[in-house]
Scaffold this active site. Structure first.
Site, short mmCIF file in Angstrom:
data_model
loop_
_atom_site.label_atom_id
_atom_site.label_comp_id
_atom_site.label_asym_id
_atom_site.label_seq_id
_atom_site.Cartn_x
_atom_site.Cartn_y
_atom_site.Cartn_z
N GLU A 1 24.52 59.03 24.07
CA GLU A 1 24.59 57.61 24.46
C GLU A 1 25.11 57.54 25.92
O GLU A 1 26.00 58.32 26.30
CB GLU A 1 25.60 56.95 23.51
CG GLU A 1 25.89 55.49 23.74
CD GLU A 1 26.96 54.98 22.75
OE1 GLU A 1 27.66 55.80 22.10
OE2 GLU A 1 27.07 53.75 22.60
N LYS B 1 20.91 49.10 21.02
CA LYS B 1 21.92 49.34 19.98
C LYS B 1 22.25 48.05 19.21
O LYS B 1 22.62 47.04 19.80
CB LYS B 1 23.17 49.90 20.62
CG LYS B 1 24.28 50.30 19.65
CD LYS B 1 25.44 50.97 20.42
CE LYS B 1 26.53 51.47 19.50
NZ LYS B 1 27.59 52.19 20.26
N CYS C 1 24.90 55.82 18.17
CA CYS C 1 26.31 56.01 17.81
C CYS C 1 26.74 55.18 16.59
O CYS C 1 26.34 55.45 15.48
CB CYS C 1 27.20 55.78 19.02
SG CYS C 1 28.80 56.63 18.83
C1 ACM Z 1 30.31 54.35 19.67
O1 ACM Z 1 29.52 53.60 19.10
N1 ACM Z 1 30.10 54.74 20.90
C2 ACM Z 1 31.51 54.85 18.99
#
Ligand code: ACM
Length: 263
Positions: free
Chosen positions: A38, A109, A142
């Site tokens: 990420e 995301k 993530c």
């Molecule tokens: C995250 O979502 N970077 C912990």
């Protein structure tokens, strides 16, 4: 099919430097699919909205996507990698999917973590799956892993491999992905970063490494160390993810009871 991850320690804000380092690390790697962390070239711990805006890039026209496309063309591989994406006035914590012929798409995301909620808009792309020839790949970023619906949705959409760019700070994910893979019978590639950031007087965030490739029966096929950079590749048969039969009576996805899951 050869699939891999790159676990790196980016320097916050030094995008060109970080891109150079990743390009050098992948210059001799042979694989079909490579997943990078990420926000792999920007760094993670933003301190202001203007910093996010300055480091965010349009997709597909930004320098990070361009460099990834160059790399994908030169190495004849597909790459999934996280970056801050700017679209008009909004910034998203996104992951691009690129291949030897250019950009396939972008995922934004869905489940934002901690201070990301101050800096990024919640993703509006929905979970997406791309056919890259050797396999169908889905993407989550993530903290999306914490919501089992993410991996399930990707499995229902036909993903064989879940590509999972990450900047993990909580300790739970590496031991949890085997369950995500088992319950969906998919492969996963979690690419995490290492190092730490304590910017602008904020509490230090320490990234846990432990990038990981997991098979559809929940077996960890490869796990990276906690504190060292690593590029790793394993050979898999992605069609193992297509047979969802558990036994003569049970099929993983067919036997779901969505009518019982409604509140
Ligand atoms: C995250 O979502 N970077 C912990």
């Amino acid at each position: 099919m050869k699939i891999g991850y790159g676990q790196f320690k980016p320097v916050f804000g030094e995008v060109a430097h970080n891109l150079d380092r990743v390009s050098r690390a992948l210059a001799k790697v042979r694989c079909d699919l490579m997943v990078l962390p990420e926000l792999f070239a920007s760094g993670y711990q933003f301190v202001s909205k203007s910093e996010v805006r300055d480091l965010s890039e349009p997709v597909p026209d930004g320098q990070t996507t361009a460099r990834l496309c160059e790399l994908a063309r030169a190495r004849r591989m597909h790459i999934v990698a996280g970056l801050p994406e700017r679209d008009g006035n909004r910034c998203y914590n996104s992951a691009v999917v690129v291949g030897p012929d250019g950009v396939l798409g972008c995922y934004r995301k869905t489940h934002l973590f901690f201070e990301e909620t101050k800096f990024f808009s919640p993703g509006d792309s929905g979970f997406r799956v791309w056919d890259i020839g050797a396999a169908r790949i889905g993407v989550m970023v993530c903290f999306d892993w914490f919501y089992p619906e993410s991996a399930r949705t990707l499995a229902l959409k036909g993903a064989d491999i879940i590509c999972h760019p990450s900047n993990l700070v909580l300790p739970y994910c590496p031991d949890s992905m085997p369950t995500r893979c088992l319950e969906n019978r998919v492969f996963s590639i979690t690419a995490n970063r290492i190092g730490s950031e304590a910017r602008g007087g904020k509490n230090r965030l320490t990234y846990i490494g432990n990038s990981e490739i997991v098979g559809p029966r929940g077996k960890i096929l490869k796990r990276a160390p906690e504190k060292r950079e690593q590029v790793a590749v394993v050979t898999i048969d992605p069609t193992e993810a297509r047979d969802k039969s558990l036994n003569r009576y049970n099929d993983l996805l067919r036997d779901r009871r969505p009518d019982c899951y409604r509140r």
